[in-house]
Design a protein around this motif. Structure first.
Motif, short mmCIF file in Angstrom:
data_model
loop_
_atom_site.label_atom_id
_atom_site.label_comp_id
_atom_site.label_asym_id
_atom_site.label_seq_id
_atom_site.Cartn_x
_atom_site.Cartn_y
_atom_site.Cartn_z
N TYR A 1 0.83 -1.21 0.00
CA TYR A 1 0.00 0.00 0.00
C TYR A 1 0.86 1.26 0.00
O TYR A 1 0.64 2.18 -0.80
CB TYR A 1 -0.93 0.00 1.21
CG TYR A 1 -1.71 1.28 1.36
CD1 TYR A 1 -2.74 1.59 0.47
CD2 TYR A 1 -1.42 2.19 2.37
CE1 TYR A 1 -3.45 2.78 0.58
CE2 TYR A 1 -2.13 3.37 2.50
CZ TYR A 1 -3.14 3.66 1.61
OH TYR A 1 -3.84 4.85 1.72
N HIS A 2 1.85 1.30 0.86
CA HIS A 2 2.72 2.47 0.92
C HIS A 2 3.46 2.69 -0.40
O HIS A 2 3.57 3.83 -0.89
CB HIS A 2 3.73 2.31 2.06
CG HIS A 2 3.13 2.36 3.42
ND1 HIS A 2 3.76 1.87 4.54
CD2 HIS A 2 1.94 2.86 3.86
CE1 HIS A 2 2.99 2.07 5.60
NE2 HIS A 2 1.89 2.65 5.21
N GLY B 1 -7.37 -5.76 4.16
CA GLY B 1 -8.06 -6.99 3.80
C GLY B 1 -8.05 -7.29 2.33
O GLY B 1 -8.40 -8.40 1.92
N GLY B 2 -7.66 -6.30 1.51
CA GLY B 2 -7.51 -6.53 0.07
C GLY B 2 -8.80 -6.67 -0.71
O GLY B 2 -8.77 -6.99 -1.90
N GLY B 3 -9.94 -6.42 -0.08
CA GLY B 3 -11.20 -6.52 -0.79
C GLY B 3 -11.55 -5.24 -1.51
O GLY B 3 -10.80 -4.26 -1.47
N PRO B 4 -12.71 -5.21 -2.18
CA PRO B 4 -13.11 -4.00 -2.89
C PRO B 4 -13.37 -2.86 -1.92
O PRO B 4 -13.80 -3.08 -0.79
CB PRO B 4 -14.39 -4.43 -3.62
CG PRO B 4 -14.92 -5.57 -2.82
CD PRO B 4 -13.71 -6.28 -2.29
N LEU C 1 -3.36 -3.39 -7.23
CA LEU C 1 -2.95 -4.61 -6.55
C LEU C 1 -3.32 -4.60 -5.07
O LEU C 1 -3.26 -5.63 -4.41
CB LEU C 1 -1.45 -4.83 -6.69
CG LEU C 1 -0.93 -4.96 -8.13
CD1 LEU C 1 0.57 -5.20 -8.14
CD2 LEU C 1 -1.67 -6.06 -8.87
N THR C 2 -3.74 -3.44 -4.54
CA THR C 2 -4.20 -3.40 -3.15
C THR C 2 -5.63 -3.90 -3.02
O THR C 2 -6.13 -4.06 -1.91
CB THR C 2 -4.12 -1.96 -2.60
OG1 THR C 2 -5.06 -1.12 -3.30
CG2 THR C 2 -2.71 -1.40 -2.71
N GLY C 3 -6.33 -4.12 -4.16
CA GLY C 3 -7.67 -4.71 -4.10
C GLY C 3 -8.73 -3.99 -4.90
O GLY C 3 -9.80 -4.54 -5.13
N ASP C 4 -8.48 -2.76 -5.34
CA ASP C 4 -9.48 -2.01 -6.10
C ASP C 4 -9.27 -2.24 -7.59
O ASP C 4 -8.44 -1.60 -8.22
CB ASP C 4 -9.37 -0.52 -5.78
CG ASP C 4 -10.51 0.29 -6.41
OD1 ASP C 4 -11.18 -0.23 -7.33
OD2 ASP C 4 -10.73 1.43 -5.98
N ARG C 5 -10.03 -3.19 -8.15
CA ARG C 5 -9.87 -3.57 -9.56
C ARG C 5 -10.85 -2.87 -10.49
O ARG C 5 -11.09 -3.34 -11.60
CB ARG C 5 -10.06 -5.09 -9.69
CG ARG C 5 -9.07 -5.92 -8.86
CD ARG C 5 -7.66 -5.78 -9.36
NE ARG C 5 -6.74 -6.61 -8.61
CZ ARG C 5 -5.80 -7.38 -9.15
NH1 ARG C 5 -5.67 -7.41 -10.46
NH2 ARG C 5 -4.99 -8.09 -8.40
N ASN C 6 -11.42 -1.75 -10.07
CA ASN C 6 -12.32 -1.00 -10.92
C ASN C 6 -11.63 -0.71 -12.27
O ASN C 6 -10.56 -0.11 -12.31
CB ASN C 6 -12.68 0.32 -10.23
CG ASN C 6 -13.76 1.11 -10.97
OD1 ASN C 6 -13.98 0.92 -12.15
ND2 ASN C 6 -14.40 2.01 -10.26
N PRO C 7 -12.24 -1.14 -13.39
CA PRO C 7 -11.58 -0.94 -14.69
C PRO C 7 -11.42 0.52 -15.08
O PRO C 7 -10.66 0.83 -15.99
CB PRO C 7 -12.51 -1.68 -15.67
CG PRO C 7 -13.81 -1.79 -14.96
CD PRO C 7 -13.49 -1.90 -13.51
N LEU C 8 -12.10 1.43 -14.39
CA LEU C 8 -11.94 2.85 -14.66
C LEU C 8 -10.48 3.29 -14.56
O LEU C 8 -10.07 4.24 -15.22
CB LEU C 8 -12.78 3.66 -13.66
CG LEU C 8 -12.66 5.18 -13.71
CD1 LEU C 8 -13.15 5.72 -15.06
CD2 LEU C 8 -13.44 5.81 -12.56
N HIS C 9 -9.69 2.56 -13.78
CA HIS C 9 -8.32 2.96 -13.50
C HIS C 9 -7.29 2.24 -14.37
O HIS C 9 -6.09 2.43 -14.18
CB HIS C 9 -8.01 2.74 -12.03
CG HIS C 9 -9.05 3.35 -11.13
ND1 HIS C 9 -9.28 4.70 -11.06
CD2 HIS C 9 -9.97 2.78 -10.30
CE1 HIS C 9 -10.26 4.95 -10.21
NE2 HIS C 9 -10.70 3.81 -9.74
#
Length: 285
Positions: free
Chosen positions: A28-29, A63-66, A185-193
Motif C-alpha cells: 500500500y505504501h 483486507g484486500g477486498g473492494p 494490486l491493493t484490491g481495487d480492480r475498478n476498470p476505470l483505472h
C-alpha cells in the motif's frame, strides 16, 4: 428506479472477517509513492519491515477486498451501472493505531441516501474492530449519476469556508504513469483505472488514478510535512473528491496548520491547478 432508498437503508449490516500483514502494508505504501529516496529514514518507516508503521489511510484497503464505493453497489436496493458511479468523498476516524498484522471484523451498512436531483448520494459506513475493541470507522460517499429525482431528502448542502491566507506548506508529489496499475494490486480492480474503453464510457479521456490513492498520497504529505512522519498522531481524516488525477501528472498539496488540525487542498499541476481534493481536514494529537 434502480436505487430504492428505503430498501438500502433497511438492509441488514454486512459483516466480514478481514486480515492483513506487513507485506500488505508495504505494498500500500509503495502504491502511494513511498520509498523515494529509498534510504531516507522517514521513507524507511513506510517500506522496511524492522521500522514499519501503518499510515492510517491503509484502512481503506485493509483486507484486500473492494473499497466501499464498490461494496455499496452490492447493497440491496442499489442496482447501478459501475460506469455511472463516482467516489464523492471519504472520511476516517482512527480509534487506535492500526497494527502491522491483524484479523478483524468489518461491519458495513448504508447510513444515508440523498436525492441530489440529477444524482443520488449514498453513504456507506464501516466499523472495524478486533478483540481489543474498535480500530477505525470509515465512511464512503458514493455519487450515483442519473439516479436522483424521486423527491427524497437532499441532505446537507453546506461546506466549510476555505482556509484563510496563503498555505503554510506546499508539497508536490509526482504521480507515476503506472501508479494506478500498482494501486490496483491493493484490491481495487475498478476498470476505470486501467481500461481505456471503460474510462471513455464513464466520460474520461483515459484511465484515472484511484481517488483513494490521491487520498492516501495527501495524508502521507501531511504526516511527513507537519506531523514529523508520526502516523500515530492522526485522529481523523476527511475529504471531498473535487476532480480526478491522471497518471503522469503532479499532485500539488497545500497545507494550512491549525491547532490540532491541518486544512488541505490538492490540485493537478499540469491542468492549471485543477481541484482534486477539497474540504480536506486532518485532526491530530
Amino acid at each position: 428506479m434502480p436505487v430504492d432508498a428505503a430498501t438500502a437503508l433497511a438492509a441488514a449490516p454486512d459483516s466480514r472477517r478481514i486480515a492483513w500483514g506487513p507485506r500488505d502494508v508495504q505494498l500500500y505504501h509503495l502504491a502511494l509513492g513511498a520509498g523515494v529516496p529509498a534510504t531516507d529514514p522517514r521513507e524507511l518507516r513506510y517500506t522496511l519491515e524492522s521500522r514499519l508503521h501503518v499510515l492510517p489511510a491503509f484502512a481503506t484497503v485493509a483486507g484486500g477486498g473492494p473499497p466501499g464505493v464498490i461494496r455499496a453497489l452490492s447493497v440491496p436496493g442499489v442496482d447501478v451501472d459501475l460506469a455511472r458511479v463516482l467516489h464523492a468523498g471519504q472520511s476516517l476516524t482512527v480509534h487506535r493505531p492500526i497494527p502491522l498484522h491483524a484479523t478483524v471484523t468489518a461491519t458495513s451498512r448504508v447510513t444515508a441516501v440523498h436525492d441530489k436531483g440529477t444524482a443520488a448520494l449514498l453513504a456507506l459506513r464501516t466499523e472495524t474492530a478486533d478483540d481489543g475493541g474498535p480500530l477505525w470507522t470509515e465512511e464512503a460517499h458514493v455519487h450515483l449519476r442519473g439516479e436522483g429525482g424521486w423527491g427524497g431528502d437532499r441532505g446537507p448542502s453546506g461546506r466549510p469556508a476555505p482556509p484563510a491566507g496563503p498555505p503554510d506548506e506546499v508539497v508536490e508529489r509526482p504521480v507515476r504513469e503506472d501508479q494506478a496499475l500498482l494501486y490496483r494490486l491493493t484490491g481495487d480492480r475498478n476498470p476505470l483505472h486501467a481500461d481505456p474503453d471503460f474510462a471513455a464510457r464513464a466520460g474520461f479521456a483515459r484511465p484515472v488514478l484511484h481517488g483513494l490513492c490521491t487520498y492516501g498520497m495527501a495524508l502521507k504529505a501531511a504526516v511527513d510535512t507537519v506531523l514529523g512522519a508520526d502516523v500515530t498522531r492522526v485522529r481523523s481524516y476527511t475529504t471531498r473528491f473535487a476532480g480526478v488525477v491522471y497518471p503522469g501528472e503532479t499532485l500539488r498539496v497545500r497545507l494550512w496548520r491549525r491547532e490540532g488540525r491541518i486544512r488541505m487542498a490538492a490540485t493537478a499541476v499540469e491542468r492549471d491547478d485543477a481541484p482534486v481534493l477539497a474540504d480536506t481536514v486532518v485532526e491530530h494529537g
